[in-house]
Design an enzyme around this catalytic site. Structure first.
Site, PDB file in Angstrom:
ATOM      1  N   HIS A 101     -34.430 -17.877  75.043  1.00  0.00           N
ATOM      2  CA  HIS A 101     -35.378 -17.599  73.758  1.00  0.00           C
ATOM      3  C   HIS A 101     -36.619 -18.203  74.959  1.00  0.00           C
ATOM      4  O   HIS A 101     -37.286 -19.384  73.905  1.00  0.00           O
ATOM      5  CB  HIS A 101     -34.792 -18.473  73.189  1.00  0.00           C
ATOM      6  CG  HIS A 101     -35.643 -18.385  71.795  1.00  0.00           C
ATOM      7  ND1 HIS A 101     -36.808 -18.513  71.962  1.00  0.00           N
ATOM      8  CD2 HIS A 101     -35.055 -18.808  70.616  1.00  0.00           C
ATOM      9  CE1 HIS A 101     -36.705 -18.978  70.165  1.00  0.00           C
ATOM     10  NE2 HIS A 101     -36.024 -18.983  69.636  1.00  0.00           N
ATOM     11  N   GLU A 112     -37.454 -12.851  74.245  1.00  0.00           N
ATOM     12  CA  GLU A 112     -36.114 -12.841  73.895  1.00  0.00           C
ATOM     13  C   GLU A 112     -35.366 -11.900  74.330  1.00  0.00           C
ATOM     14  O   GLU A 112     -34.991 -10.793  73.663  1.00  0.00           O
ATOM     15  CB  GLU A 112     -35.665 -13.486  72.697  1.00  0.00           C
ATOM     16  CG  GLU A 112     -36.740 -14.415  72.390  1.00  0.00           C
ATOM     17  CD  GLU A 112     -36.587 -15.280  71.184  1.00  0.00           C
ATOM     18  OE1 GLU A 112     -34.777 -15.542  70.415  1.00  0.00           O
ATOM     19  OE2 GLU A 112     -36.927 -15.818  70.094  1.00  0.00           O
TER      20      GLU A 112
HETATM   21  C1  BG6 Z   1     -36.068 -17.539  66.729  1.00  0.00           C
HETATM   22  C2  BG6 Z   1     -35.599 -16.539  65.360  1.00  0.00           C
HETATM   23  O1  BG6 Z   1     -34.938 -16.133  67.740  1.00  0.00           O
HETATM   24  O2  BG6 Z   1     -35.632 -18.480  66.508  1.00  0.00           O
HETATM   25  C3  BG6 Z   1     -35.785 -17.265  64.253  1.00  0.00           C
HETATM   26  O3  BG6 Z   1     -35.820 -15.548  65.510  1.00  0.00           O
HETATM   27  C4  BG6 Z   1     -35.626 -19.029  64.419  1.00  0.00           C
HETATM   28  O4  BG6 Z   1     -35.580 -17.278  63.495  1.00  0.00           O
HETATM   29  C5  BG6 Z   1     -36.464 -18.967  65.858  1.00  0.00           C
HETATM   30  O5  BG6 Z   1     -37.288 -19.422  63.773  1.00  0.00           O
HETATM   31  C6  BG6 Z   1     -36.936 -20.317  65.881  1.00  0.00           C
HETATM   32  O6  BG6 Z   1     -35.767 -21.273  66.126  1.00  0.00           O
HETATM   33  P1  BG6 Z   1     -34.940 -22.738  66.571  1.00  0.00           P
HETATM   34  O7  BG6 Z   1     -33.919 -23.694  65.689  1.00  0.00           O
HETATM   35  O8  BG6 Z   1     -35.495 -23.141  67.904  1.00  0.00           O
HETATM   36  O9  BG6 Z   1     -36.224 -23.297  65.907  1.00  0.00           O
END
Ligand code: BG6
Length: 279
Positions: free
Chosen positions: A156, A256
């Protein structure tokens, strides 16, 4: 054991591995096992870390390259109610292997995971980082049970793009995607640009893409993925997140590598999801 080029630093009772090498510098958090910074020699950081990221181990770190496993997004089915993006962003990790020379550094880390959780999942995971003037991040999953198991995961990465209004992703032109903001399937017309909340899963199985910014292009390569996720919360959604600094959305873009659909793994089968990036 001391490792060449690597020093440990501590803050808020958390440990960080700081690697200072002739070709690059990098920082990995023991909490989450995630890369927080990657700076090829003479360049600016390729990764973005929120100025208000919480680094005390109480929640996943907002920035760098969080590791999502064994699912991407909200937990579903038998795991409903478990953490978004899985468990390993919230675990401590340990170095299992370390190799270095004047050209590169390779580090293999595993999460410190309870036997109970490993048994429940029937899966094991480790991550391998390979650094030189580029970095590759590899999530390796193996089925350690005697039944077929399903796994999803994502790398991510939050990229430092300087000015989101002048940033684009040319290779995704023409690609179909699930728009999670609009809740429908769409097809990308032209390069991806971002001027509002963007949360999309592109059905892009090719290896190469790039982020074009005013001063540089970030080259990205994926392997073992079924999707590329593009996320920027934009002003309002970012303002609702305590760990997302107010103007941060203007200088970041998540691109990602993901296995978002889940894949079935036979007993003892292994799979790798990989993202590599450089300037
Ligand atoms: C992304 C998702 O990968 O991560 C989003 O597609 C999400 O929907 C974002 O809001 C952040 O996620 P988190 O759990 O780190 O706040």
């Amino acid at each position: 054991m001391p490792y060449p080029y690597l020093a440990e630093s501590t803050s808020d009772e958390q440990t960080f591995y700081v690697i200072t090498h002739p070709k690059f510098s990098a920082k990995i958090s023991k909490f989450g096992g995630q890369l927080l910074s990657f700076i090829p020699q003479g360049q600016n950081d390729i990764l973005w870390l929120s100025d208000s990221a919480i680094l005390n181990g109480s929640k996943p770190i907002r920035g760098g390259a969080p590791l999502c496993w064994p699912w991407f997004g909200p937990a579903a089915g038998e795991f409903e109610g478990e953490p978004q993006h899985g468990y390993i962003r919230n675990l401590l990790w340990e170095i299992k292997e370390y190799q270095s020379n004047e050209q590169s550094v390779e580090i293999n880390l595993s999460p410190i995971i309870s036997n109970e959780l490993t048994e429940k999942l029937g899966l094991a995971v480790n991550v391998v980082y390979r650094f030189d003037t580029s970095v590759s991040i590899e999530i390796n999953t193996s089925n350690v049970s005697d039944k077929t198991k399903t796994v999803g995961c994502a790398i991510h990465s939050y990229f430092n793009v300087e000015d989101i209004t002048q940033t684009s992703l040319p290779e995704l032109s023409g690609c179909s995607y699930s728009d999670k903001v609009l809740g429908k399937e769409q097809v990308q017309t032209g390069a991806v640009t971002v001027n509002a909340e963007t949360d999309r899963v592109y059905h892009y199985e090719q290896a190469k893409l790039s982020i074009s910014t005013p001063s540089r292009a970030i080259k990205i390569e994926h392997q073992g993925h079924d999707s590329v996720i593009v996320w920027n919360p934009w002003q309002q959604t970012a303002a609702n997140m305590a760990d997302f600094d107010n103007n941060g959305y203007l200088s970041m873009l998540c691109v990602e590598a993901g296995i978002t659909k889940g894949v079935s793994l036979a007993p003892r089968q292994e799979i790798t999801l990989k993202q590599r990036f450089s300037l």
